[in-house]
Design a protein around this motif. Structure first.
Motif, PDB file in Angstrom:
ATOM      1  N   GLN A 178     -55.750 100.755   3.160  1.00 30.51           N
ATOM      2  CA  GLN A 178     -55.954 100.567   4.592  1.00 30.51           C
ATOM      3  C   GLN A 178     -56.057 101.931   5.257  1.00 30.51           C
ATOM      4  O   GLN A 178     -55.183 102.781   5.065  1.00 30.51           O
ATOM      5  N   ARG A 179     -57.127 102.128   5.957  1.00 31.03           N
ATOM      6  CA  ARG A 179     -57.347 103.434   6.603  1.00 31.03           C
ATOM      7  C   ARG A 179     -57.486 103.250   8.113  1.00 31.03           C
ATOM      8  O   ARG A 179     -58.381 103.824   8.738  1.00 31.03           O
ATOM      9  N   LEU A 194     -63.725  89.835  -7.210  1.00 29.56           N
ATOM     10  CA  LEU A 194     -62.606  90.235  -6.363  1.00 29.56           C
ATOM     11  C   LEU A 194     -62.802  89.536  -5.022  1.00 29.56           C
ATOM     12  O   LEU A 194     -63.840  89.699  -4.375  1.00 29.56           O
ATOM     13  N   CYS A 195     -61.810  88.725  -4.633  1.00 26.77           N
ATOM     14  CA  CYS A 195     -61.900  87.955  -3.382  1.00 26.77           C
ATOM     15  C   CYS A 195     -60.986  88.594  -2.338  1.00 26.77           C
ATOM     16  O   CYS A 195     -59.795  88.808  -2.601  1.00 26.77           O
ATOM     17  N   VAL A 196     -61.555  88.863  -1.186  1.00 27.25           N
ATOM     18  CA  VAL A 196     -60.779  89.461  -0.099  1.00 27.25           C
ATOM     19  C   VAL A 196     -60.964  88.623   1.158  1.00 27.25           C
ATOM     20  O   VAL A 196     -62.101  88.410   1.608  1.00 27.25           O
ATOM     21  N   CYS A 197     -59.865  88.152   1.697  1.00 23.47           N
ATOM     22  CA  CYS A 197     -59.930  87.370   2.933  1.00 23.47           C
ATOM     23  C   CYS A 197     -59.887  88.362   4.093  1.00 23.47           C
ATOM     24  O   CYS A 197     -58.820  88.855   4.442  1.00 23.47           O
ATOM     25  N   VAL A 198     -61.053  88.671   4.650  1.00 21.31           N
ATOM     26  CA  VAL A 198     -61.110  89.724   5.673  1.00 21.31           C
ATOM     27  C   VAL A 198     -60.773  89.207   7.076  1.00 21.31           C
ATOM     28  O   VAL A 198     -60.573  89.991   7.996  1.00 21.31           O
ATOM     29  N   GLN A 229     -58.715  98.784  12.372  1.00 22.18           N
ATOM     30  CA  GLN A 229     -58.516  98.803  10.922  1.00 22.18           C
ATOM     31  C   GLN A 229     -59.788  99.138  10.164  1.00 22.18           C
ATOM     32  O   GLN A 229     -60.897  98.762  10.594  1.00 22.18           O
ATOM     33  N   LEU A 230     -59.628  99.797   9.036  1.00 21.92           N
ATOM     34  CA  LEU A 230     -60.735 100.044   8.110  1.00 21.92           C
ATOM     35  C   LEU A 230     -60.152  99.883   6.710  1.00 21.92           C
ATOM     36  O   LEU A 230     -59.140 100.507   6.377  1.00 21.92           O
TER      37      LEU A 230
END
Ligand code: T46
Length: 137
Positions: free
Chosen positions: A15-16, A62-66, A22-23
């Motif tokens: 997390q940046r 790879l699953c990411v819940c954004v 958020q980024l």
């Protein structure tokens, strides 16, 4: 005897964020253990809908819940586990030979999926009994 890999494999997504917001970063060698050949996202899911109900023969994802949340249920032919994805700071790795179902989508859910191969319907097993025979031999 080697220990089997855990069904639910979560990876940290760096997390940046800063004062602007958020980024999140998924890069090869970081959160991504494979070169990406395809990205798709699931969103605007209608209320009460579940998706998935298949396994892959070769595909790694790879699953990411954004945004929002979704529950994934994973089955390797022997055991079944569920995990709720509700953060862009965690990704769920799903390898070949895992039956997956997606349930309880929140209305605002955006599930982003990074895959190591192009779409190929021949890589899918969409019948749970066929899948169980496939993984148990
Ligand atoms: C998975 C879970 C998490 C394409 O044409 N290209 C694509 O890249 C994808 C992913 C799908 N499609 C077509 C195939 C179907 O006609 O889009 C339609 C919906 O696909 P499907 O019913 O397989 O969608 P889900 O949400 O059940 O499953 C998807 C992925 O297909 C699958 O690989 O692991 O999300």
């Amino acid at each position: 005897m080697s220990t089997p890999a855990p069904l639910v494999q979560l990876v940290d997504i760096p997390q940046r964020g800063d004062a602007r917001g958020q980024l999140s970063v998924a890069e090869l060698g970081g959160a991504l253990p494979f070169p990406v050949r395809r990205v798709y996202w699931i969103h605007w899911t209608n209320p009460g809908v579940s998706r998935g109900f298949h396994a892959h023969k070769k595909l790694h994802q790879l699953c990411v819940c954004v945004a929002g949340s979704v529950r994934l249920s994973l089955f390797d032919g022997k055991s079944e586990e569920s995990v709720v994805l509700d953060s862009s700071a965690k990704g769920l790795l799903i390898g070949p030979g895992i039956w997956r179902e997606m349930h309880d989508f929140s209305p605002d859910c955006v599930l982003m999926v990074f895959a190591d191969a192009e779409y190929d319907e021949a890589d899918y097993i969409r019948d749970r009994e066929v899948f169980t025979r496939y993984v148990t031999g």
